[in-house]
Motif scaffolding. Structure first.
Motif, short mmCIF file in Angstrom:
data_model
loop_
_atom_site.label_atom_id
_atom_site.label_comp_id
_atom_site.label_asym_id
_atom_site.label_seq_id
_atom_site.Cartn_x
_atom_site.Cartn_y
_atom_site.Cartn_z
N PHE A 178 0.80 -1.20 -0.03
CA PHE A 178 0.14 0.14 -0.11
C PHE A 178 0.86 1.26 -0.20
O PHE A 178 0.57 2.43 0.62
N GLY A 179 2.00 1.17 -0.77
CA GLY A 179 2.92 2.43 -0.95
C GLY A 179 3.59 2.33 -1.97
O GLY A 179 3.22 1.46 -2.90
N ALA A 180 4.91 2.96 -2.18
CA ALA A 180 5.61 2.99 -3.33
C ALA A 180 7.22 3.11 -3.01
O ALA A 180 7.54 4.05 -1.82
N VAL A 181 7.95 2.34 -3.63
CA VAL A 181 9.53 2.62 -3.63
C VAL A 181 9.71 2.84 -4.92
O VAL A 181 9.58 2.04 -5.97
N VAL A 182 10.18 3.75 -5.43
CA VAL A 182 10.43 4.44 -6.74
C VAL A 182 12.08 4.79 -6.79
O VAL A 182 12.77 5.28 -6.06
N THR A 183 12.47 4.09 -7.90
CA THR A 183 14.06 4.35 -8.16
C THR A 183 14.11 5.19 -9.58
O THR A 183 13.13 5.03 -10.21
N ASP A 184 15.12 6.13 -9.50
CA ASP A 184 15.16 6.95 -10.63
C ASP A 184 16.69 7.11 -10.84
O ASP A 184 17.44 7.16 -9.91
N THR A 185 17.30 7.62 -11.99
CA THR A 185 18.48 7.84 -12.50
C THR A 185 18.68 9.46 -12.59
O THR A 185 18.04 10.14 -13.11
N SER A 186 19.82 10.01 -11.86
CA SER A 186 19.97 11.07 -11.86
C SER A 186 21.26 11.19 -12.95
O SER A 186 22.28 10.54 -12.64
N PRO A 187 21.55 12.22 -13.88
CA PRO A 187 22.77 12.25 -14.54
C PRO A 187 23.68 12.87 -13.47
O PRO A 187 23.51 13.52 -12.58
N ASN A 188 25.00 12.41 -13.71
CA ASN A 188 26.10 12.77 -12.87
C ASN A 188 26.37 14.62 -12.93
O ASN A 188 26.29 15.07 -14.12
N ARG A 189 26.65 15.27 -11.91
CA ARG A 189 26.64 16.57 -11.93
C ARG A 189 28.19 16.91 -12.37
O ARG A 189 29.08 16.19 -12.23
N PRO A 190 28.41 18.04 -12.91
CA PRO A 190 29.85 18.40 -13.43
C PRO A 190 30.43 18.70 -12.06
O PRO A 190 29.93 19.02 -11.09
#
Length: 192
Positions: A178-190
């Motif tokens: 009854f919930g959520a685990v969300v994964t996401d990709t972030s571009p590497n910061r300069p």
């Protein structure tokens, strides 16, 4: 560096940085393991910054993401909870080899974009019971997602294999009820 900078006596921190640069070059396949001992001897014998540069000859200066696995203790606990509230870990921090994220009637966000890892393999256990957790991973690590959503969502968006020697691996597993685990990709910061 100018000639004046090369003649300045080397500090212990600069020697440690040179050692880390050599070890990272071995991990990345730029320097053969058989050359490491001789180069480390040069680093330990170096008196000036110029001699340190000579010991690291032919190797690129480390960039902001070159050494992802560090020999430092974790800067966060292995258990983080958001119960009727929230939690957040962002910025530069050292991730423990095992971490549990617990969201119950609350939420949380873990951002690994600028993080370093205390182990080559990191396991993150995420449990969301009537809550939510977001895990943001950088694009230059291997990510495996093995979670299960029961009347909820366990997102696999960030799962990927980057490959390459020395690439850290993050395994995200757990349960969303009854919930959520969300994964996401972030571009590497300069680099700043």
């Amino acid at each position: 560096m100018t000639q004046y900078d090369l003649d300045i006596l080397a500090s212990d921190r600069e020697r440690a940085d040179a050692e880390e640069r050599l070890r990272a070059s071995v991990e990345n396949g730029r320097l053969p393991l058989s050359d490491l001992a001789a180069r480390l001897d040069e680093v330990h014998a170096a008196r000036t910054r110029g001699e340190l540069e000579t010991a690291c000859r032919g190797l690129p200066s480390p960039g902001p993401r070159d050494t992802l696995v560090v020999d430092r203790p974790p800067t966060s606990r292995g258990f983080v909870a958001g119960v009727f509230g929230g939690f957040e870990r962002t910025g530069a921090w050292v991730v423990p080899p095992r971490m549990t994220l617990w969201s119950m009637w609350g939420g949380g966000r873990i951002d690994l974009t600028e993080a370093r890892f205390s182990s080559q393999d990191t396991v993150i256990r995420a449990v969301a019971l009537w809550g939510g957790t977001k895990i943001v991973v950088p694009a230059d690590v291997d990510v495996e997602v093995r979670g299960f959503g029961l009347f909820g969502l366990f997102g696999r968006r960030a799962a990927r294999r980057v490959g390459g020697p020395g690439t850290p691996r993050v395994v995200i597993r757990g349960l969303a009820l009854f919930g959520a685990v969300v994964t996401d990709t972030s571009p590497n910061r300069p680099a700043p």
